[in-house]
Motif scaffolding. Structure first.
Motif, PDB file in Angstrom:
ATOM      1  N   GLU A 110       0.821  -1.212   0.000  1.00 60.74           N
ATOM      2  CA  GLU A 110       0.000   0.000   0.000  1.00 60.74           C
ATOM      3  C   GLU A 110       0.855   1.262   0.000  1.00 60.74           C
ATOM      4  O   GLU A 110       0.333   2.351  -0.173  1.00 60.74           O
ATOM      5  CB  GLU A 110      -0.926   0.004   1.225  1.00 60.74           C
ATOM      6  N   GLU A 111       2.181   1.126   0.192  1.00 64.32           N
ATOM      7  CA  GLU A 111       3.059   2.272   0.354  1.00 64.32           C
ATOM      8  C   GLU A 111       3.724   2.682  -0.959  1.00 64.32           C
ATOM      9  O   GLU A 111       3.962   1.855  -1.830  1.00 64.32           O
ATOM     10  CB  GLU A 111       4.157   1.953   1.386  1.00 64.32           C
ATOM     11  N   GLU A 112       4.052   3.960  -1.065  1.00 63.55           N
ATOM     12  CA  GLU A 112       4.838   4.473  -2.195  1.00 63.55           C
ATOM     13  C   GLU A 112       6.285   4.042  -2.027  1.00 63.55           C
ATOM     14  O   GLU A 112       6.841   4.066  -0.930  1.00 63.55           O
ATOM     15  CB  GLU A 112       4.747   5.999  -2.231  1.00 63.55           C
ATOM     16  N   SER A 113       6.906   3.643  -3.126  1.00 64.66           N
ATOM     17  CA  SER A 113       8.311   3.236  -3.046  1.00 64.66           C
ATOM     18  C   SER A 113       9.218   4.451  -3.149  1.00 64.66           C
ATOM     19  O   SER A 113       8.821   5.522  -3.631  1.00 64.66           O
ATOM     20  CB  SER A 113       8.655   2.250  -4.171  1.00 64.66           C
ATOM     21  N   GLY A 114      10.475   4.268  -2.727  1.00 66.60           N
ATOM     22  CA  GLY A 114      11.488   5.254  -3.026  1.00 66.60           C
ATOM     23  C   GLY A 114      11.977   5.078  -4.453  1.00 66.60           C
ATOM     24  O   GLY A 114      11.519   4.194  -5.194  1.00 66.60           O
ATOM     25  N   ARG A 164      -4.496  -0.639  -2.076  1.00 65.44           N
ATOM     26  CA  ARG A 164      -3.738  -1.888  -1.989  1.00 65.44           C
ATOM     27  C   ARG A 164      -3.525  -2.496  -3.367  1.00 65.44           C
ATOM     28  O   ARG A 164      -4.444  -2.549  -4.188  1.00 65.44           O
ATOM     29  CB  ARG A 164      -4.454  -2.890  -1.085  1.00 65.44           C
ATOM     30  N   VAL A 165      -2.311  -2.968  -3.587  1.00 61.80           N
ATOM     31  CA  VAL A 165      -1.925  -3.617  -4.846  1.00 61.80           C
ATOM     32  C   VAL A 165      -1.379  -4.998  -4.529  1.00 61.80           C
ATOM     33  O   VAL A 165      -0.586  -5.163  -3.591  1.00 61.80           O
ATOM     34  CB  VAL A 165      -0.864  -2.786  -5.587  1.00 61.80           C
ATOM     35  N   ARG A 166      -1.799  -5.986  -5.306  1.00 63.76           N
ATOM     36  CA  ARG A 166      -1.209  -7.316  -5.254  1.00 63.76           C
ATOM     37  C   ARG A 166      -0.560  -7.569  -6.613  1.00 63.76           C
ATOM     38  O   ARG A 166      -1.191  -7.333  -7.650  1.00 63.76           O
ATOM     39  CB  ARG A 166      -2.260  -8.379  -4.935  1.00 63.76           C
ATOM     40  N   ALA A 167       0.671  -8.048  -6.592  1.00 63.36           N
ATOM     41  CA  ALA A 167       1.426  -8.139  -7.847  1.00 63.36           C
ATOM     42  C   ALA A 167       2.388  -9.315  -7.824  1.00 63.36           C
ATOM     43  O   ALA A 167       2.828  -9.770  -6.765  1.00 63.36           O
ATOM     44  CB  ALA A 167       2.201  -6.845  -8.090  1.00 63.36           C
TER      45      ALA A 167
END
Length: 389
Positions: A110-114, A164-167
């Motif tokens: 659910e978080e933004e990546s760096g 939320r993303v599932r990948a």
């Protein structure tokens, strides 16, 4: 990529002076594969892409020896829905299986990546559910459910999920491309290919970090074969005003794959979507089933003697797997050395069916896959014996 794109501002000729509005010169960067003897793109930066202030080691969550051989040899079933939601699409990868050619990881985030740069190989991220904004030096792609988003080696990028993303994350040791048999000798998709240039979505305009963000020191996590480093760039790397070439990130949605149908059941190569170093990626999509009057419209028992078969079940109904425990979010791993096929009773139940609704992503590897910690943590221990029930 097999065709040319031009985005943003460009000089008329390559490798010539291209001035900024203030009279300075944009910094040209050539991104090229295979020692600049394959696909490449030219990017024009506001600031020098070589200007770094610091580089330090970064903790690598991919510990040596975390993947173990599939011994004793057995088919495996991983229930990815049992794995935790954690991290982002870079740091939250949970290794299911891998070898020296490819790592196959599940991510629920659910978080933004760096900012991240993988300098080992290309990545393809399949968005099984949810959507995410992919931002890079080349521009933006709005990823949606069912997208394969392919990121070329060396591309600085970040992921911004919308909820939320599932990948499934496919990390290659080299380049991921459309199968060569789909392309002409000049790189155009041929008429028999199950998708074409119109189905591929690339960035359409530059994406630059504006304001203070664009002018401040910016850390980027960089993966090389030696491990992870954190490099601090003097300016934000999203400063490209234009680029052109045949090397860039792109998205392809699985719904745009056009299944090839035969009179009787066709083997997996008809589903091939991409190829990588010692592996292929296939898309199993809803389609009419085989139309011979006596056809058995589900897979026959088969033994791919040269490959391990990794299958991620993402939508629909799996008629051939009823009674096995396989469901949405499952991963099956059928290794070389094992013959697999429909569950008991599935052949009889499928006779006369006109179509299938299943959707799945398959990765066939030409070297054995080791089992990662996420695979071990989510394994269904009864799966191997499901054909004998």
């Amino acid at each position: 990529m097999p065709f040319y794109r031009a985005v943003g501002e460009l000089p008329r000729k390559r490798h010539t002076v291209f001035r900024r509005p203030d009279g300075g010169i944009y910094a040209e960067e050539l991104m090229g594969e295979e020692g600049f003897s394959s696909d490449s793109s030219l990017l024009y930066h506001r600031y020098l892409p070589t200007a770094i202030l610091n580089s330090e080691p970064a903790e690598d969550l991919r510990a040596p020896g975390e993947a173990r051989p599939n011994l004793p040899l057995a088919p495996r079933h991983f229930r990815t829905g049992e794995l935790p939601v954690k991290g982002d699409l870079v740091t939250g990868r949970q290794l299911l299986a891998g070898n020296g050619d490819v790592h196959l990881s599940y991510a629920a985030v659910e978080e933004e990546s760096g900012l991240y740069r993988n300098s080992v190989g290309d990545e393809t991220v399949y968005l099984q559910s949810g959507s995410a904004r992919f931002e890079s030096t080349y521009g933006v792609i709005e990823g949606r459910e069912g997208d394969y988003i392919t990121v070329p080696t060396g591309t600085i990028h970040r992921w911004v999920p919308h909820g939320r993303v599932r990948a499934l994350v496919i990390e290659a040791s080299g380049h991921i491309r459309p199968p060569r048999r789909y392309l002409s000798s000049f790189g155009q998709f041929l008429e028999h290919a199950p998708y074409c240039e119109r189905d591929l979505r690339g960035p359409t305009e530059p994406f630059t970090a504006e304001g203070p963000e664009g002018r401040t020191a910016t850390p980027v996590l960089v993966r090389t074969r030696a491990g992870l480093s954190r490099m601090t760039f003097a300016h934000h790397p999203f400063d490209v005003v234009g680029w052109d070439g045949c090397l860039y990130p792109f998205a392809f949605n699985i719904e745009d794959f056009e299944p090839i149908v035969k009179k009787t059941h066709a083997p997996p190569p008809v589903h091939q979507t991409f190829e990588g170093p010692n592996f292929v990626v296939c898309s199993f999509c809803p389609r009419p089933l085989d139309f011979h009057e006596d056809a058995v419209p589900i897979p026959y028992n088969h033994h791919n003697v040269d490959s391990d078969e990794f299958m991620y079940y993402v939508a629909g109904d799996y008629a051939a797997r009823k009674g096995s425990g396989i469901g949405i979010g499952s991963v099956s791993l059928h290794p070389a050395g094992f013959t697999h096929g429909p569950q008991p009773g599935a052949v009889e139940a499928a006779l006369g069916a006109p179509s299938t609704t299943e959707t799945a992503v398959m990765v066939d590897t030409f070297r054995p896959l080791d089992i990662g910690p996420a695979g071990r943590a989510s394994e269904d221990p009864a799966y191997a014996w499901s054909w004998a029930r």
